[in-house]
Write a protein that holds these residues in place. Sequence first.
Motif, PDB file in Angstrom:
ATOM      1  N   CYS A  30       1.035  -1.038   0.325  1.00  0.00           N
ATOM      2  CA  CYS A  30       0.397  -0.096   0.212  1.00  0.00           C
ATOM      3  C   CYS A  30       1.030   1.293   0.199  1.00  0.00           C
ATOM      4  O   CYS A  30       0.047   2.314  -0.335  1.00  0.00           O
ATOM      5  N   LEU A  31       2.213   1.099   0.045  1.00  0.00           N
ATOM      6  CA  LEU A  31       3.145   2.550   0.783  1.00  0.00           C
ATOM      7  C   LEU A  31       4.290   2.528  -0.388  1.00  0.00           C
ATOM      8  O   LEU A  31       4.700   3.951  -0.618  1.00  0.00           O
ATOM      9  N   PRO A  33       5.562   2.751  -3.704  1.00  0.00           N
ATOM     10  CA  PRO A  33       6.087   4.444  -4.376  1.00  0.00           C
ATOM     11  C   PRO A  33       5.159   3.667  -5.919  1.00  0.00           C
ATOM     12  O   PRO A  33       4.130   4.720  -5.931  1.00  0.00           O
ATOM     13  N   HIS A  34       5.511   2.780  -6.528  1.00  0.00           N
ATOM     14  CA  HIS A  34       4.710   2.825  -7.812  1.00  0.00           C
ATOM     15  C   HIS A  34       4.234   1.637  -7.392  1.00  0.00           C
ATOM     16  O   HIS A  34       4.807   0.079  -8.545  1.00  0.00           O
ATOM     17  N   PRO A  35       3.087   1.328  -7.394  1.00  0.00           N
ATOM     18  CA  PRO A  35       1.972  -0.355  -7.246  1.00  0.00           C
ATOM     19  C   PRO A  35       2.175  -1.078  -8.247  1.00  0.00           C
ATOM     20  O   PRO A  35       1.339  -0.062  -9.509  1.00  0.00           O
ATOM     21  N   SER A  37      -0.222  -2.178 -11.089  1.00  0.00           N
ATOM     22  CA  SER A  37      -2.469  -1.721 -11.668  1.00  0.00           C
ATOM     23  C   SER A  37      -2.546  -2.865 -13.215  1.00  0.00           C
ATOM     24  O   SER A  37      -1.667  -3.735 -13.406  1.00  0.00           O
ATOM     25  N   ASP A  44      -8.175  -1.186  -7.534  1.00  0.00           N
ATOM     26  CA  ASP A  44      -7.848  -1.033  -5.923  1.00  0.00           C
ATOM     27  C   ASP A  44      -9.211  -1.157  -4.913  1.00  0.00           C
ATOM     28  O   ASP A  44      -8.965  -1.558  -3.692  1.00  0.00           O
ATOM     29  N   GLU A  82      -4.253   4.856   4.829  1.00  0.00           N
ATOM     30  CA  GLU A  82      -5.171   6.041   4.360  1.00  0.00           C
ATOM     31  C   GLU A  82      -4.201   6.983   5.275  1.00  0.00           C
ATOM     32  O   GLU A  82      -3.801   7.798   4.204  1.00  0.00           O
ATOM     33  N   GLN A  85       0.115   7.004   3.244  1.00  0.00           N
ATOM     34  CA  GLN A  85      -0.324   7.085   2.443  1.00  0.00           C
ATOM     35  C   GLN A  85      -0.228   9.000   1.944  1.00  0.00           C
ATOM     36  O   GLN A  85      -0.272   9.086   0.582  1.00  0.00           O
ATOM     37  N   ARG A  90       0.924   9.223  -1.544  1.00  0.00           N
ATOM     38  CA  ARG A  90       0.236   8.706  -2.177  1.00  0.00           C
ATOM     39  C   ARG A  90      -1.407   9.320  -2.445  1.00  0.00           C
ATOM     40  O   ARG A  90      -1.452  10.059  -1.066  1.00  0.00           O
ATOM     41  N   ASP A  91      -2.875   8.742  -2.783  1.00  0.00           N
ATOM     42  CA  ASP A  91      -3.450   9.672  -3.218  1.00  0.00           C
ATOM     43  C   ASP A  91      -4.492   8.451  -1.716  1.00  0.00           C
ATOM     44  O   ASP A  91      -4.438   7.035  -1.199  1.00  0.00           O
ATOM     45  N   ASP A  96     -11.490   3.842  -0.426  1.00  0.00           N
ATOM     46  CA  ASP A  96     -10.339   2.686  -0.492  1.00  0.00           C
ATOM     47  C   ASP A  96     -11.048   1.393   1.522  1.00  0.00           C
ATOM     48  O   ASP A  96     -10.901   0.978   1.454  1.00  0.00           O
TER      49      ASP A  96
END
Length: 134
Positions: A30-31, A33-35, A37, A44, A82, A85, A90-91, A96
Amino acid sequence: MRHARPAGFAMQRLWVGLGLVACGVLLYLCLMPHPPSVGIHNADKLEHFLAFGILGTWFAGVLAPRYLAVFIGLVGFGAAIEVIQGLVGRDADLFDLAADTLGVLAGIGAARLGALDWLRYIDARVAANRNSAG
């Protein structure tokens, strides 16, 4: 319908520890940088639901009948993710967290219906072998 019974696992510390490792892996995912997709809009949310459903099933099964503690702990974990993030660029998304919460509820329900009976079987067999060897 089944009624909850105390877990009584012989190796409960191991099972809780494995669940905590799964929480650590989820936190990393979840943390990062570029999970990865899957390229599907809002996929998600399904990922959050499934991840927290699995954790909810695991911890509710291992820690039965402490379902309220499992619910509060995992929803708190989802909320913390959250917030973090949002702090790391991150958003942070309340939807979520809603998916996390629904996943936890589904997981607790699955555990109450016996979804972890296989783990109880393994635990009992390993404990019996350990006791007969000693």
